[in-house]
Write a protein that holds these residues in place. Structure first.
Motif, PDB file in Angstrom:
ATOM      1  N   LEU A   5       0.823  -1.198   0.000  1.00 43.43           N
ATOM      2  CA  LEU A   5       0.000   0.000   0.000  1.00 43.43           C
ATOM      3  C   LEU A   5       0.859   1.250   0.000  1.00 43.43           C
ATOM      4  CD1 LEU A   5      -2.660  -1.065   2.677  1.00 43.43           C
ATOM      5  CD2 LEU A   5      -2.729  -1.400   0.206  1.00 43.43           C
ATOM      6  N   ILE A   6       0.274   2.342  -0.517  1.00 44.13           N
ATOM      7  CA  ILE A   6       0.967   3.631  -0.492  1.00 44.13           C
ATOM      8  C   ILE A   6       0.053   4.668   0.148  1.00 44.13           C
ATOM      9  CG2 ILE A   6       2.439   3.192  -2.488  1.00 44.13           C
ATOM     10  CD1 ILE A   6       0.444   4.617  -4.237  1.00 44.13           C
ATOM     11  N   GLY A   7       0.650   5.645   0.798  1.00 45.99           N
ATOM     12  CA  GLY A   7      -0.113   6.678   1.470  1.00 45.99           C
ATOM     13  C   GLY A   7      -0.837   7.583   0.504  1.00 45.99           C
ATOM     14  N   ILE A   8      -1.759   8.369   1.047  1.00 44.18           N
ATOM     15  CA  ILE A   8      -2.615   9.201   0.205  1.00 44.18           C
ATOM     16  C   ILE A   8      -1.811  10.235  -0.570  1.00 44.18           C
ATOM     17  CG2 ILE A   8      -3.130  10.827   2.079  1.00 44.18           C
ATOM     18  CD1 ILE A   8      -5.962  11.076   0.859  1.00 44.18           C
ATOM     19  N   GLY A   9      -0.708  10.756   0.035  1.00 48.34           N
ATOM     20  CA  GLY A   9       0.086  11.758  -0.667  1.00 48.34           C
ATOM     21  C   GLY A   9       0.752  11.199  -1.907  1.00 48.34           C
ATOM     22  N   PRO A  33     -10.401   3.893   0.047  1.00 48.14           N
ATOM     23  CA  PRO A  33      -9.022   3.457   0.314  1.00 48.14           C
ATOM     24  C   PRO A  33      -8.974   1.964   0.582  1.00 48.14           C
ATOM     25  CG  PRO A  33      -9.646   5.340   1.664  1.00 48.14           C
ATOM     26  CD  PRO A  33     -10.900   4.830   1.051  1.00 48.14           C
ATOM     27  N   ALA A  34      -7.819   1.382   0.314  1.00 50.05           N
ATOM     28  CA  ALA A  34      -7.644  -0.034   0.630  1.00 50.05           C
ATOM     29  C   ALA A  34      -7.615  -0.257   2.135  1.00 50.05           C
ATOM     30  CB  ALA A  34      -6.359  -0.552  -0.010  1.00 50.05           C
ATOM     31  N   ARG A  35      -7.095   0.732   2.877  1.00 54.02           N
ATOM     32  CA  ARG A  35      -7.053   0.636   4.340  1.00 54.02           C
ATOM     33  C   ARG A  35      -7.016   2.034   4.931  1.00 54.02           C
ATOM     34  NH1 ARG A  35      -3.564   0.273   8.748  1.00 54.02           N
ATOM     35  NH2 ARG A  35      -1.662   0.610   7.527  1.00 54.02           N
ATOM     36  N   VAL A  36      -7.673   2.195   6.070  1.00 53.46           N
ATOM     37  CA  VAL A  36      -7.635   3.447   6.818  1.00 53.46           C
ATOM     38  C   VAL A  36      -7.098   3.135   8.206  1.00 53.46           C
ATOM     39  CG1 VAL A  36      -8.957   5.375   7.756  1.00 53.46           C
ATOM     40  CG2 VAL A  36      -9.605   4.380   5.545  1.00 53.46           C
ATOM     41  N   ASP A  37      -6.028   3.821   8.595  1.00 53.54           N
ATOM     42  CA  ASP A  37      -5.436   3.607   9.913  1.00 53.54           C
ATOM     43  C   ASP A  37      -6.448   3.987  10.987  1.00 53.54           C
ATOM     44  OD1 ASP A  37      -3.849   4.573  12.405  1.00 53.54           O
ATOM     45  OD2 ASP A  37      -2.392   3.408  11.242  1.00 53.54           O
ATOM     46  N   GLY A  38      -6.740   3.036  11.868  1.00 59.73           N
ATOM     47  CA  GLY A  38      -7.748   3.270  12.892  1.00 59.73           C
ATOM     48  C   GLY A  38      -7.380   4.346  13.882  1.00 59.73           C
ATOM     49  N   ALA A  39      -6.095   4.534  14.118  1.00 59.09           N
ATOM     50  CA  ALA A  39      -5.652   5.516  15.112  1.00 59.09           C
ATOM     51  C   ALA A  39      -5.540   6.911  14.502  1.00 59.09           C
ATOM     52  CB  ALA A  39      -4.310   5.089  15.696  1.00 59.09           C
ATOM     53  N   THR A  40      -4.985   6.995  13.296  1.00 60.48           N
ATOM     54  CA  THR A  40      -4.712   8.320  12.704  1.00 60.48           C
ATOM     55  C   THR A  40      -5.717   8.728  11.632  1.00 60.48           C
ATOM     56  OG1 THR A  40      -3.304   7.411  10.945  1.00 60.48           O
ATOM     57  CG2 THR A  40      -2.256   7.914  13.075  1.00 60.48           C
ATOM     58  N   GLY A  41      -6.495   7.780  11.118  1.00 60.70           N
ATOM     59  CA  GLY A  41      -7.409   8.078  10.023  1.00 60.70           C
ATOM     60  C   GLY A  41      -6.709   8.217   8.690  1.00 60.70           C
ATOM     61  N   TYR A  42      -5.410   7.909   8.645  1.00 67.21           N
ATOM     62  CA  TYR A  42      -4.631   8.079   7.420  1.00 67.21           C
ATOM     63  C   TYR A  42      -5.047   7.027   6.402  1.00 67.21           C
ATOM     64  CZ  TYR A  42      -0.627   9.583   4.635  1.00 67.21           C
ATOM     65  OH  TYR A  42       0.164  10.109   3.647  1.00 67.21           O
ATOM     66  N   ARG A  43      -5.207   7.442   5.141  1.00 64.00           N
ATOM     67  CA  ARG A  43      -5.688   6.557   4.074  1.00 64.00           C
ATOM     68  C   ARG A  43      -4.514   5.954   3.312  1.00 64.00           C
ATOM     69  NH1 ARG A  43      -9.452  10.654   4.681  1.00 64.00           N
ATOM     70  NH2 ARG A  43     -11.645  10.119   4.262  1.00 64.00           N
ATOM     71  N   PHE A  44      -4.671   4.671   2.976  1.00 64.29           N
ATOM     72  CA  PHE A  44      -3.686   3.968   2.166  1.00 64.29           C
ATOM     73  C   PHE A  44      -4.396   3.362   0.946  1.00 64.29           C
ATOM     74  CE2 PHE A  44      -1.947   4.067   6.393  1.00 64.29           C
ATOM     75  CZ  PHE A  44      -0.597   4.339   6.199  1.00 64.29           C
TER      76      PHE A  44
END
Length: 287
Positions: A5-9, A33-44
């Motif tokens: 996976l790669i980050g949203i940026g 997104p393929a995955r969203v970090d549960g703690a930060t909400g960051y999208r991958f």
């Protein structure tokens, strides 16, 4: 899994989109997104989602509704996606042709050059033999008219097939004005081959919708031929007015309700294809 996976940026850079646009597509249900970090909400995202992201962005530039974008990008294969896009664009072109016709009609009215506008219509007279008709009559406003015309003529053509077949072009006669405020009534009519069979059908199956059978005598029509784009209300009014002006100049008067005669396959026709005659039964003015 995270290594794939790669980050949203980074994903936004590959897709040539902004992170804001990607978050919007997520909210709209077009590109999750393929995955969203549960703690930060960051999208991958997965690299394979880049093409979908670019496609969504391009389709939005066509002002395509979200539901239809989803139909295109979720298609099982490219051919299906292309067909869905083609169907949408055909609708766009039809609406644009209708607006262009309406704008021309309004320009003529506002500029006081209605006579020039009427001159764009070719009017002629034709002789129509006597016809046996199966008909439905309904009070209907302009916004309800297209759906009713399609449904009623469909029902009557089905009836005609049980009565020896369709014997001529179907038409809709207007016994009074149909507009945003006036509801006619309008009469849908389909010529049939067998009068006795038609009357038996109407007695047996036509009562629920008030289907009747009548014989229309031979008549003379003053008519002009219009395209599919010109059929929509209110731009069709220009065609009716053009025929009325021509009738006055020719010394003819209406002898019955005006009508729209549908001689072409509506579904197969493009916006610029002739599909309909706007017509008035006419006779010679007295005196």
């Amino acid at each position: 899994m995270d290594e794939e996976l790669i980050g949203i940026g980074a994903f936004a850079a590959r897709a040539r989109l902004s992170a804001k646009a990607l978050r919007l597509y997520d909210r709209l249900g077009l590109l999750a997104p393929a995955r969203v970090d549960g703690a930060t909400g960051y999208r991958f995202y997965r690299p394979g989602q880049v093409e979908r992201a670019r496609l969504v962005a391009l389709l939005r530039q066509l002002d395509m509704p979200l539901a239809r974008i989803a139909e295109v990008v979720d298609a099982d294969d490219g051919a299906t996606a292309a067909r869905r896009l083609a169907a949408y664009w055909a609708d766009v072109e039809e609406r644009h042709a209708g607006r262009r016709t309406l704008a021309a009609y309004l320009r003529g009215r506002l500029s006081g050059r209605s006579s020039e506008m009427y001159g764009t219509f070719v009017v002629e007279t034709v002789e129509v033999p006597a016809q046996v008709l199966v008909t439905e009559v309904r009070h209907v406003l302009a916004e309800e008219l297209p759906a009713w015309i399609g449904a009623s003529l469909g029902r009557l053509e089905e009836a005609a097939r049980e009565c020896g077949g369709v014997a001529g072009a179907p038409f809709v006669a207007y016994h009074s004005e149909v507009s945003v405020e006036s509801d006619g009534p309008a009469e849908a009519c389909v010529p049939v081959v067998d009068e006795a069979a038609a009357r038996a059908w109407a007695e047996r199956r036509g009562r629920a919708r008030g289907t009747t059978v009548r014989v229309e005598p031979a008549l003379r029509l003053a008519r002009t031929r219009i395209t599919k784009a010109q059929v929509a209300h209110p731009q069709i009014l220009a065609a009716f007015e053009a025929v009325e002006e021509w009738m006055k100049a020719a010394g003819l008067t209406p002898t019955g309700p005006c009508r729209e005669v549908y001689f072409a396959d509506w579904d197969a026709a493009g916006p610029e294809d002739p599909v309909c005659d706007v017509a008035f039964p006419v006779g010679r003015a007295s005196g």
